[in-house]
Design a protein around this motif. Sequence first.
Motif, PDB file in Angstrom:
ATOM      1  N   SER A  47      -4.568   5.239  -4.753  1.00 51.39           N
ATOM      2  CA  SER A  47      -3.255   6.094  -4.929  1.00 51.39           C
ATOM      3  C   SER A  47      -3.110   7.308  -3.925  1.00 51.39           C
ATOM      4  O   SER A  47      -2.721   8.278  -4.122  1.00 51.39           O
ATOM      5  CB  SER A  47      -3.439   6.645  -6.390  1.00 51.39           C
ATOM      6  OG  SER A  47      -3.270   5.773  -7.308  1.00 51.39           O
TER       7      SER A  47
ATOM      8  N   SER B 200      -2.858  -4.176   0.003  1.00 47.54           N
ATOM      9  CA  SER B 200      -2.138  -3.141  -0.640  1.00 47.54           C
ATOM     10  C   SER B 200      -1.237  -3.736  -1.672  1.00 47.54           C
ATOM     11  O   SER B 200      -0.418  -4.262  -1.518  1.00 47.54           O
ATOM     12  CB  SER B 200      -1.441  -2.135   0.236  1.00 47.54           C
ATOM     13  OG  SER B 200      -0.979  -1.343  -0.221  1.00 47.54           O
ATOM     14  N   ASP B 201      -1.901  -3.463  -2.801  1.00 47.57           N
ATOM     15  CA  ASP B 201      -1.003  -3.547  -4.156  1.00 47.57           C
ATOM     16  C   ASP B 201      -1.311  -2.733  -5.187  1.00 47.57           C
ATOM     17  O   ASP B 201      -1.937  -1.693  -5.341  1.00 47.57           O
ATOM     18  CB  ASP B 201      -1.450  -5.196  -4.401  1.00 47.57           C
ATOM     19  CG  ASP B 201      -0.153  -5.811  -4.982  1.00 47.57           C
ATOM     20  OD1 ASP B 201       0.419  -5.325  -5.636  1.00 47.57           O
ATOM     21  OD2 ASP B 201      -0.114  -7.029  -4.315  1.00 47.57           O
ATOM     22  N   HIS B 202      -0.855  -3.292  -6.374  1.00 49.78           N
ATOM     23  CA  HIS B 202      -0.886  -2.452  -7.853  1.00 49.78           C
ATOM     24  C   HIS B 202      -2.348  -2.144  -8.185  1.00 49.78           C
ATOM     25  O   HIS B 202      -3.129  -3.373  -7.931  1.00 49.78           O
ATOM     26  CB  HIS B 202      -0.016  -2.769  -8.815  1.00 49.78           C
ATOM     27  CG  HIS B 202       0.233  -1.972  -9.981  1.00 49.78           C
ATOM     28  ND1 HIS B 202      -0.503  -1.890 -11.166  1.00 49.78           N
ATOM     29  CD2 HIS B 202       1.155  -1.000  -9.880  1.00 49.78           C
ATOM     30  CE1 HIS B 202       0.009  -0.754 -11.643  1.00 49.78           C
ATOM     31  NE2 HIS B 202       0.941  -0.379 -11.234  1.00 49.78           N
ATOM     32  N   GLU B 203      -2.749  -0.980  -8.705  1.00 53.47           N
ATOM     33  CA  GLU B 203      -4.254  -0.839  -9.017  1.00 53.47           C
ATOM     34  C   GLU B 203      -4.568  -1.667 -10.211  1.00 53.47           C
ATOM     35  O   GLU B 203      -5.790  -1.936 -10.367  1.00 53.47           O
ATOM     36  CB  GLU B 203      -4.370   0.664  -9.268  1.00 53.47           C
ATOM     37  CG  GLU B 203      -3.406   1.014 -10.435  1.00 53.47           C
ATOM     38  CD  GLU B 203      -3.502   2.578 -10.754  1.00 53.47           C
ATOM     39  OE1 GLU B 203      -4.169   3.415  -9.924  1.00 53.47           O
ATOM     40  OE2 GLU B 203      -2.836   3.037 -11.643  1.00 53.47           O
TER      41      GLU B 203
ATOM     42  N   ARG C 133       4.044  -4.994  -7.364  1.00 54.93           N
ATOM     43  CA  ARG C 133       3.555  -5.438  -6.060  1.00 54.93           C
ATOM     44  C   ARG C 133       3.881  -4.349  -4.922  1.00 54.93           C
ATOM     45  O   ARG C 133       4.842  -3.509  -5.196  1.00 54.93           O
ATOM     46  CB  ARG C 133       3.816  -6.765  -5.458  1.00 54.93           C
ATOM     47  CG  ARG C 133       5.321  -6.963  -5.450  1.00 54.93           C
ATOM     48  CD  ARG C 133       5.293  -8.527  -4.800  1.00 54.93           C
ATOM     49  NE  ARG C 133       6.826  -8.743  -4.583  1.00 54.93           N
ATOM     50  CZ  ARG C 133       7.659  -9.417  -5.555  1.00 54.93           C
ATOM     51  NH1 ARG C 133       7.018  -9.865  -6.466  1.00 54.93           N
ATOM     52  NH2 ARG C 133       8.817  -9.787  -5.097  1.00 54.93           N
ATOM     53  N   SER C 134       3.185  -4.311  -3.984  1.00 55.01           N
ATOM     54  CA  SER C 134       3.745  -3.536  -2.763  1.00 55.01           C
ATOM     55  C   SER C 134       5.053  -3.676  -2.439  1.00 55.01           C
ATOM     56  O   SER C 134       5.573  -4.852  -2.316  1.00 55.01           O
ATOM     57  CB  SER C 134       2.881  -3.724  -1.824  1.00 55.01           C
ATOM     58  OG  SER C 134       3.303  -3.166  -0.562  1.00 55.01           O
ATOM     59  N   ASN C 135       5.678  -2.695  -2.190  1.00 56.74           N
ATOM     60  CA  ASN C 135       7.178  -2.852  -1.676  1.00 56.74           C
ATOM     61  C   ASN C 135       7.421  -2.672  -0.262  1.00 56.74           C
ATOM     62  O   ASN C 135       8.387  -2.245  -0.028  1.00 56.74           O
ATOM     63  CB  ASN C 135       8.175  -1.898  -2.730  1.00 56.74           C
ATOM     64  CG  ASN C 135       7.851  -0.360  -2.449  1.00 56.74           C
ATOM     65  OD1 ASN C 135       6.907  -0.118  -1.753  1.00 56.74           O
ATOM     66  ND2 ASN C 135       8.503   0.244  -3.203  1.00 56.74           N
TER      67      ASN C 135
ATOM     68  N   ILE D  86      -0.923   2.631  -6.257  1.00 58.46           N
ATOM     69  CA  ILE D  86      -1.161   1.517  -5.128  1.00 58.46           C
ATOM     70  C   ILE D  86      -2.295   1.775  -4.484  1.00 58.46           C
ATOM     71  O   ILE D  86      -2.580   2.983  -3.932  1.00 58.46           O
ATOM     72  CB  ILE D  86       0.092   1.531  -4.089  1.00 58.46           C
ATOM     73  CG1 ILE D  86       1.411   1.036  -4.875  1.00 58.46           C
ATOM     74  CG2 ILE D  86      -0.459   0.549  -2.983  1.00 58.46           C
ATOM     75  CD1 ILE D  86       1.485  -0.167  -5.491  1.00 58.46           C
ATOM     76  N   ASP D  87      -3.303   0.992  -4.400  1.00 55.48           N
ATOM     77  CA  ASP D  87      -4.476   0.964  -3.966  1.00 55.48           C
ATOM     78  C   ASP D  87      -4.421   0.040  -2.726  1.00 55.48           C
ATOM     79  O   ASP D  87      -3.526  -0.937  -2.537  1.00 55.48           O
ATOM     80  CB  ASP D  87      -5.684   0.567  -4.757  1.00 55.48           C
ATOM     81  CG  ASP D  87      -5.828   1.342  -5.971  1.00 55.48           C
ATOM     82  OD1 ASP D  87      -5.308   2.573  -5.942  1.00 55.48           O
ATOM     83  OD2 ASP D  87      -6.754   1.054  -6.723  1.00 55.48           O
ATOM     84  N   SER D  88      -5.449   0.273  -1.604  1.00 53.49           N
ATOM     85  CA  SER D  88      -5.405  -0.638  -0.581  1.00 53.49           C
ATOM     86  C   SER D  88      -6.901  -0.688   0.144  1.00 53.49           C
ATOM     87  O   SER D  88      -7.455   0.483   0.072  1.00 53.49           O
ATOM     88  CB  SER D  88      -4.563  -0.193   0.635  1.00 53.49           C
ATOM     89  OG  SER D  88      -4.551   1.101   1.035  1.00 53.49           O
TER      90      SER D  88
END
Length: 268
Positions: A203, A230-233, A134-136, A209-211
């Motif tokens: 990315s 915003s999180d993992h693709e 996940r987004s950090n 990471i997409d958003s």
Amino acid sequence: MEDESDTDEQSRYIVPGLRRGLAALRLFTRDRAVVSVPEISRELKISRATAFRIVYTLEADGYLQRTPHSHAYKLGVNVLSLGFEYLGSQDLLDIARPVLEKLRDDTDASAHMGLRDGTQVVYVLKSASQHRLRSNVSVGTRLALHATSIGQALLLDTPRAELDRLFEGFEMLQYSDQTPATVQQLVDRLDEHRPRGYVAYRSAYAKGIDSVAAPVRDAQGAIVAGINVSDHESLPIMQEQHGRLKDLVMEAAASISMQLGYRPPARR
């Protein structure tokens, strides 16, 4: 069940004139900006003399204003100030927090809010997803305004001259081949986003990471914050950037904006 004597007791404290005045103000709507005394009399089922006294009092205190060359009235500035004072007293973070939590739940992905500080985005809210990947980004993180989805959402209304001043002498670092390296490239990117009303990244800042981001507006229509998912693709919702995901992000941004007092202009 409420006791009848309790109802009678409560009714003793009701002020009929105040109730009628508020009812008269509620007759004014977005589609009905002007109302006459006979209309107030008819719709509130009161005499014209009573309607006139109500209108006269509201006009004297600045809550109504007579329209030129007419016996009709429109809302006065004091009505507007009452609403804006209340809305302005509501803390942005308090308003946004439940909206972001719902956005996270609806998307099963992390949601964030950021504010502009010079050439940076400061992240002030985060509703993290439950995924291992996940987004950090955490609250307090500062990222480059020109390179992030929230950053570009915050800049959607910014004129070219102001962008030139903002980034004068600033090194626009590259985080991917999608990052604007010059003000002109940033302007071109904003010109792409603006008709859609949102910013979509794949990315573009961090690999994998997409958003999708959208601006939040205040009562005057100015952009005051940006939100994104915003999180993992690999998450399913990230495959719907220009579909369901952008709809949910824009709906969330609109909800926060409306609670801040923003009303979008009527479509012609």
